[in-house]
Design a protein around this motif. Structure first.
Motif, PDB file in Angstrom:
ATOM      1  N   GLN A 122       7.372  13.300  -1.025  1.00 44.38           N
ATOM      2  CA  GLN A 122       5.799  12.358  -0.522  1.00 44.38           C
ATOM      3  C   GLN A 122       6.406  10.831  -1.444  1.00 44.38           C
ATOM      4  OE1 GLN A 122       2.967  12.766   1.457  1.00 44.38           O
ATOM      5  NE2 GLN A 122       4.502  13.571   1.979  1.00 44.38           N
ATOM      6  N   CYS A 123       6.881  10.754  -2.340  1.00 45.71           N
ATOM      7  CA  CYS A 123       7.703   9.634  -3.083  1.00 45.71           C
ATOM      8  C   CYS A 123       8.178   9.134  -1.820  1.00 45.71           C
ATOM      9  CB  CYS A 123       7.987   9.546  -4.234  1.00 45.71           C
ATOM     10  SG  CYS A 123       8.572   8.281  -4.884  1.00 45.71           S
ATOM     11  N   HIS A 145       6.027  16.369  -4.270  1.00 45.25           N
ATOM     12  CA  HIS A 145       5.262  15.006  -4.464  1.00 45.25           C
ATOM     13  C   HIS A 145       6.568  14.262  -5.036  1.00 45.25           C
ATOM     14  CE1 HIS A 145       1.096  14.504  -5.462  1.00 45.25           C
ATOM     15  NE2 HIS A 145       1.221  16.409  -5.594  1.00 45.25           N
ATOM     16  N   ALA A 160       2.584   6.712  -7.093  1.00 42.02           N
ATOM     17  CA  ALA A 160       1.601   7.703  -6.884  1.00 42.02           C
ATOM     18  C   ALA A 160       2.380   9.158  -7.566  1.00 42.02           C
ATOM     19  CB  ALA A 160       0.158   7.845  -6.619  1.00 42.02           C
ATOM     20  N   ASP A 161       2.495   8.688  -5.848  1.00 41.08           N
ATOM     21  CA  ASP A 161       3.275  10.479  -6.180  1.00 41.08           C
ATOM     22  C   ASP A 161       4.544  10.803  -7.722  1.00 41.08           C
ATOM     23  OD1 ASP A 161       2.693  12.052  -3.599  1.00 41.08           O
ATOM     24  OD2 ASP A 161       3.115  10.246  -2.999  1.00 41.08           O
ATOM     25  N   LYS A 205       7.077   8.240   1.804  1.00 37.95           N
ATOM     26  CA  LYS A 205       6.053   6.857   1.512  1.00 37.95           C
ATOM     27  C   LYS A 205       7.094   5.498   1.111  1.00 37.95           C
ATOM     28  CE  LYS A 205       2.736   9.530   0.220  1.00 37.95           C
ATOM     29  NZ  LYS A 205       1.530  10.217  -0.359  1.00 37.95           N
ATOM     30  N   ARG A 249       2.053   1.559  -3.367  1.00 44.94           N
ATOM     31  CA  ARG A 249       1.392   1.876  -4.708  1.00 44.94           C
ATOM     32  C   ARG A 249       1.298   3.649  -4.520  1.00 44.94           C
ATOM     33  NH1 ARG A 249      -2.468  -1.247  -2.743  1.00 44.94           N
ATOM     34  NH2 ARG A 249      -3.766  -0.174  -1.928  1.00 44.94           N
ATOM     35  N   TYR A 250       1.392   3.912  -2.992  1.00 43.59           N
ATOM     36  CA  TYR A 250       1.261   5.698  -2.731  1.00 43.59           C
ATOM     37  C   TYR A 250       2.523   6.275  -3.376  1.00 43.59           C
ATOM     38  CZ  TYR A 250      -3.717   5.453  -1.278  1.00 43.59           C
ATOM     39  OH  TYR A 250      -4.881   5.689  -0.668  1.00 43.59           O
ATOM     40  N   ALA A 305       0.846  -1.649  -0.394  1.00 48.24           N
ATOM     41  CA  ALA A 305      -0.223  -0.406   0.402  1.00 48.24           C
ATOM     42  C   ALA A 305       1.098   0.985   0.250  1.00 48.24           C
ATOM     43  CB  ALA A 305      -0.864  -0.102   1.535  1.00 48.24           C
ATOM     44  N   TRP A 306       2.035   1.432   0.757  1.00 50.33           N
ATOM     45  CA  TRP A 306       2.966   2.716   0.891  1.00 50.33           C
ATOM     46  C   TRP A 306       4.231   2.498  -0.218  1.00 50.33           C
ATOM     47  CZ3 TRP A 306       2.112   5.748   4.086  1.00 50.33           C
ATOM     48  CH2 TRP A 306       2.227   5.859   5.079  1.00 50.33           C
TER      49      TRP A 306
END
Length: 124
Positions: free
Chosen positions: A39-40, A36, A15-16, A43, A11-12, A8-9
């Motif tokens: 954030q990438c 972003h 996305a970032d 995460k 995948r996020y 899950a982490w």
């Protein structure tokens, strides 16, 4: 195989990275691109945390702090990215302090992509 939370982490994080890449291609707001990127990396570090530990990752945005607590040994170039993104992070979130002027956005995006790939390899 990895824990569901780790996936899950990741995948996020992916996305970032995709969002940062898109913003770069479209000449989007530099602050959003840098946000972003940060954030990438955050995460991805929290994915490693989730995989290796039972407790939830700490609610921190400090990239050097997370990397250090995880015991990751960073090379010289790798050291620059978490510190650079850390310094910019709060300023990317508020319009009164634009940060994108004069920054090498290509470098930030390329280094984020490379760092993310390296972090993924730590999960193998």
């Amino acid at each position: 195989s990895m824990k569901p939370k780790t996936y899950a982490w990741l995948r996020y994080a992916e996305a970032d990275l995709a969002t940062a890449t898109l913003l770069h291609r479209e000449n989007g707001v530099p602050e959003h691109l840098l946000f972003h990127c940060q954030q990438c990396v955050e995460k991805a570090l929290k994915a490693i945390w989730s995989e290796r530990r039972e407790e939830e990752p700490p609610r921190t945005h400090s990239l050097p702090g997370l990397a250090s607590t995880l015991g990751l040994t960073l090379g010289d170039t790798q050291e620059k990215l978490p510190h650079g993104l850390d310094r910019l992070y709060i300023r990317t979130r508020y319009p009164d302090e634009p940060v994108g002027e004069g920054l090498d956005l290509d470098w930030y995006l390329d280094q984020t992509r490379e760092f993310y790939t390296w972090l993924r390899q730590q999960l193998i």
